[in-house]
Design a protein around this motif. Sequence first.
Motif, PDB file in Angstrom:
ATOM      1  N   THR A 129     -28.521  -6.826 -29.207  1.00  0.00           N
ATOM      2  CA  THR A 129     -28.251  -8.234 -29.500  1.00  0.00           C
ATOM      3  C   THR A 129     -28.769  -9.128 -28.379  1.00  0.00           C
ATOM      4  O   THR A 129     -29.378 -10.182 -28.629  1.00  0.00           O
ATOM      5  CB  THR A 129     -26.743  -8.457 -29.689  1.00  0.00           C
ATOM      6  N   LYS A 130     -28.527  -8.714 -27.115  1.00  0.00           N
ATOM      7  CA  LYS A 130     -29.006  -9.498 -25.973  1.00  0.00           C
ATOM      8  C   LYS A 130     -30.532  -9.573 -25.970  1.00  0.00           C
ATOM      9  O   LYS A 130     -31.108 -10.621 -25.671  1.00  0.00           O
ATOM     10  CB  LYS A 130     -28.513  -8.871 -24.665  1.00  0.00           C
ATOM     11  N   LEU A 131     -31.190  -8.452 -26.313  1.00  0.00           N
ATOM     12  CA  LEU A 131     -32.651  -8.438 -26.370  1.00  0.00           C
ATOM     13  C   LEU A 131     -33.147  -9.402 -27.440  1.00  0.00           C
ATOM     14  O   LEU A 131     -34.105 -10.170 -27.216  1.00  0.00           O
ATOM     15  CB  LEU A 131     -33.155  -7.028 -26.651  1.00  0.00           C
ATOM     16  N   GLN A 132     -32.504  -9.382 -28.579  1.00  0.00           N
ATOM     17  CA  GLN A 132     -32.901 -10.289 -29.656  1.00  0.00           C
ATOM     18  C   GLN A 132     -32.759 -11.748 -29.232  1.00  0.00           C
ATOM     19  O   GLN A 132     -33.642 -12.571 -29.502  1.00  0.00           O
ATOM     20  CB  GLN A 132     -32.026 -10.004 -30.890  1.00  0.00           C
ATOM     21  N   GLU A 133     -31.663 -12.061 -28.545  1.00  0.00           N
ATOM     22  CA  GLU A 133     -31.445 -13.433 -28.071  1.00  0.00           C
ATOM     23  C   GLU A 133     -32.518 -13.826 -27.056  1.00  0.00           C
ATOM     24  O   GLU A 133     -33.025 -14.963 -27.081  1.00  0.00           O
ATOM     25  CB  GLU A 133     -30.050 -13.552 -27.447  1.00  0.00           C
ATOM     26  N   GLN A 134     -32.868 -12.910 -26.166  1.00  0.00           N
ATOM     27  CA  GLN A 134     -33.895 -13.202 -25.158  1.00  0.00           C
ATOM     28  C   GLN A 134     -35.254 -13.455 -25.816  1.00  0.00           C
ATOM     29  O   GLN A 134     -35.986 -14.376 -25.417  1.00  0.00           O
ATOM     30  CB  GLN A 134     -34.001 -12.038 -24.164  1.00  0.00           C
ATOM     31  N   ILE A 135     -35.597 -12.644 -26.838  1.00  0.00           N
ATOM     32  CA  ILE A 135     -36.867 -12.835 -27.543  1.00  0.00           C
ATOM     33  C   ILE A 135     -36.904 -14.186 -28.228  1.00  0.00           C
ATOM     34  O   ILE A 135     -37.913 -14.913 -28.156  1.00  0.00           O
ATOM     35  CB  ILE A 135     -37.074 -11.688 -28.557  1.00  0.00           C
ATOM     36  N   GLN A 136     -35.804 -14.556 -28.861  1.00  0.00           N
ATOM     37  CA  GLN A 136     -35.744 -15.862 -29.546  1.00  0.00           C
ATOM     38  C   GLN A 136     -35.885 -17.006 -28.553  1.00  0.00           C
ATOM     39  O   GLN A 136     -36.549 -18.011 -28.833  1.00  0.00           O
ATOM     40  CB  GLN A 136     -34.430 -15.978 -30.320  1.00  0.00           C
ATOM     41  N   GLN A 137     -35.277 -16.855 -27.371  1.00  0.00           N
ATOM     42  CA  GLN A 137     -35.369 -17.897 -26.355  1.00  0.00           C
ATOM     43  C   GLN A 137     -36.804 -18.028 -25.837  1.00  0.00           C
ATOM     44  O   GLN A 137     -37.303 -19.140 -25.614  1.00  0.00           O
ATOM     45  CB  GLN A 137     -34.414 -17.585 -25.197  1.00  0.00           C
ATOM     46  N   TYR A 138     -37.484 -16.890 -25.651  1.00  0.00           N
ATOM     47  CA  TYR A 138     -38.875 -16.919 -25.199  1.00  0.00           C
ATOM     48  C   TYR A 138     -39.762 -17.609 -26.231  1.00  0.00           C
ATOM     49  O   TYR A 138     -40.612 -18.446 -25.896  1.00  0.00           O
ATOM     50  CB  TYR A 138     -39.376 -15.500 -24.938  1.00  0.00           C
ATOM     51  N   VAL A 139     -39.572 -17.250 -27.486  1.00  0.00           N
ATOM     52  CA  VAL A 139     -40.405 -17.830 -28.548  1.00  0.00           C
ATOM     53  C   VAL A 139     -40.178 -19.329 -28.648  1.00  0.00           C
ATOM     54  O   VAL A 139     -41.124 -20.127 -28.827  1.00  0.00           O
ATOM     55  CB  VAL A 139     -40.108 -17.139 -29.899  1.00  0.00           C
ATOM     56  N   ALA A 140     -38.915 -19.745 -28.499  1.00  0.00           N
ATOM     57  CA  ALA A 140     -38.579 -21.162 -28.641  1.00  0.00           C
ATOM     58  C   ALA A 140     -38.945 -21.978 -27.411  1.00  0.00           C
ATOM     59  O   ALA A 140     -39.243 -23.173 -27.517  1.00  0.00           O
ATOM     60  CB  ALA A 140     -37.087 -21.315 -28.938  1.00  0.00           C
ATOM     61  N   GLY A 141     -38.943 -21.342 -26.224  1.00  0.00           N
ATOM     62  CA  GLY A 141     -39.083 -22.134 -25.002  1.00  0.00           C
ATOM     63  C   GLY A 141     -40.388 -21.986 -24.264  1.00  0.00           C
ATOM     64  O   GLY A 141     -40.604 -22.671 -23.257  1.00  0.00           O
ATOM     65  N   GLN A 142     -41.285 -21.097 -24.680  1.00  0.00           N
ATOM     66  CA  GLN A 142     -42.506 -20.901 -23.919  1.00  0.00           C
ATOM     67  C   GLN A 142     -43.735 -20.873 -24.837  1.00  0.00           C
ATOM     68  O   GLN A 142     -43.638 -20.578 -26.020  1.00  0.00           O
ATOM     69  CB  GLN A 142     -42.432 -19.576 -23.133  1.00  0.00           C
ATOM     70  N   ASP A 143     -44.867 -21.207 -24.237  1.00  0.00           N
ATOM     71  CA  ASP A 143     -46.132 -21.155 -24.962  1.00  0.00           C
ATOM     72  C   ASP A 143     -46.671 -19.724 -24.890  1.00  0.00           C
ATOM     73  O   ASP A 143     -47.080 -19.246 -23.836  1.00  0.00           O
ATOM     74  CB  ASP A 143     -47.142 -22.129 -24.329  1.00  0.00           C
ATOM     75  N   LEU A 144     -46.653 -19.005 -26.000  1.00  0.00           N
ATOM     76  CA  LEU A 144     -47.054 -17.600 -26.043  1.00  0.00           C
ATOM     77  C   LEU A 144     -48.463 -17.407 -26.605  1.00  0.00           C
ATOM     78  O   LEU A 144     -48.835 -16.283 -26.979  1.00  0.00           O
ATOM     79  CB  LEU A 144     -46.046 -16.800 -26.887  1.00  0.00           C
TER      80      LEU A 144
END
Length: 610
Positions: free
Chosen positions: A392-407
Amino acid sequence: MTEVMTGQSFADLGLPPVVLKQLEKMNFTVPTPIQEQAIPALMAGKNVLGEAQTGTGKTAAFGLPGLSLLDPKLRKTQMLVVAPTRELAMQVAKAIAEFGQQARGVEVTTVYGGSPFPPQIKALRGGAQIVVGTPGRLLDLLKKGVLDLSALRLAVLDEADEMLNMGFIEDIETIMSSVPPSSMRALFSATMPPAIRKLAKTFLVNEAGEQPVNIQIAAQPQTKASIRQRAWQVRGLTKLTALTRLLETMEYQRVLIFVRTRSDTMEVTEQLQAAGFKASPLSGDLNQTQREQTVSQLRSGKIEILVATDVVARGLDVPEITHVVNYDLPGDTESYVHRIGRTGRAGRSGEAILFYRAKEKHLLRHYERLTNGTIEFFEVPDAKQLSAHRQTKLQEQIQQYVAGQDLTALTTIIERIQSQTELSPLQIAAALLAQQNSVRPLIVSEDPAPRKFAERAERPERSDRSARANRTERAPREGRDSRDANIDFDTYRIKVGREHGARPQDIVGAIANEGEIDSRYIGQIQLFDSHSLVELPKGLPTAVLKILQRARVRQTQMDITLADEAITRRPRGDKPARGERPAFKGAPRSAGGPRSKDGRADKGRSRRFQ
């Protein structure tokens, strides 16, 4: 200082302007109940018997009037404070020195065992007016004629019940017998067992036969109402595994973890740091500057977890501490109250977590009565729950990266890898995930099934038969709970005996102070002319043994070794002296009794010190 305040101000208590000025600078404006009653009594020249819990402001209750009554121009000891441990002595001395910053010419010195005599003797001969010390070292300095109490105006016994627990009662009686009859006396204690009441009756009645002012400050259970108490029984998992799982899955700001010895602080801290936690130890191995830096880092957030022993954490006040973990249960119930009081400060809520073994379950009822609360039982997250939490923590971290950074740049790399290798995005993502999984598994292996007697699984123990053979029956010491009958002991030999002037309480005090071992875990003591035998818990850490080897009793180094090793080295034909018992049950008859340096049998007698 406790948050429970009175309606008076310090100015109403008769304190001089020089003391009031410093209190104002420290933002102390309203006295606590113990201060409101003790300060006027001492200022009026009366003796005081104070019954109050830790955290009620006792140091200021006797420190402020003591500063007010002494003569800065007189270079002699005018105030004496006796404390059970060097840590508390240092804390009290520091507080009094801070209270007296505005009083010119006033010097405070601390004297305690395990430290060289010359600097302490120099401070006393230099005319320090306030002396704070531990019983053993104060007694040594009195016998040397260095500590002069002829000009003493106030003698204070602080944490008297703890000094009783550590076996210092005879030392205290000797010290108090040296206090001039004209001096004021004050005794402060969290509890009043019979031995302490007897001491008060003997030494707190003044020359005119007047009884002391008796001050009783009731515990404030409502201050603990915001502290949730939860307990986990140690089984299946080791305590360290359980601790790391809790820290990983619970939300906290700062955590204070209590362990039994200073070597435990290092061991637990190292394991937590290896697991990625921002942890640091707080033990007697650190000097005062290092401790202050550690606490400062805890407040700032550079450190989130502090692993400490009871002694050095006394008086620790960090409002950000949200959780207290009793990794090892304390030796007495009063210490438990002190421990959990480190959280839930300044009107905040907190949580106290206990790790207990089946044989310790009865202690929980005492904790509930003392705190006027309820202890909930809980289970540490199992492997499936931990796996789910990490995913669950990993999923939250991935969502935060996608929402907050230019990938965009990273997406281009993925597309190139896909085109060149014909791997699917799912395969690439799984491969990248595998790298993280190798560091911290997202699917945790199943937990081992709980074993019978699982509480013994963390360290090797002797067989039940051997344990029964080596265990001796112990009577409870007056004024405290009896020792846990399930503790397994090893017998150690120390090179200090009656010819050195040693007594059981001296040995208990040295081991408790230097090794930070609660007196509850110190078993039978046998005194002989040239040496002594003492029982200590089986599996004592090497670091603690090294400290005890250097520790001194009556100025003689212990040089502690396992007794059974010493016995096997004795000549086979040696016989014990008449009436002498073997070192422990089951010792071979042919091993014989202890011998003195000239080869004659030590005329020893077995003594139990509880």
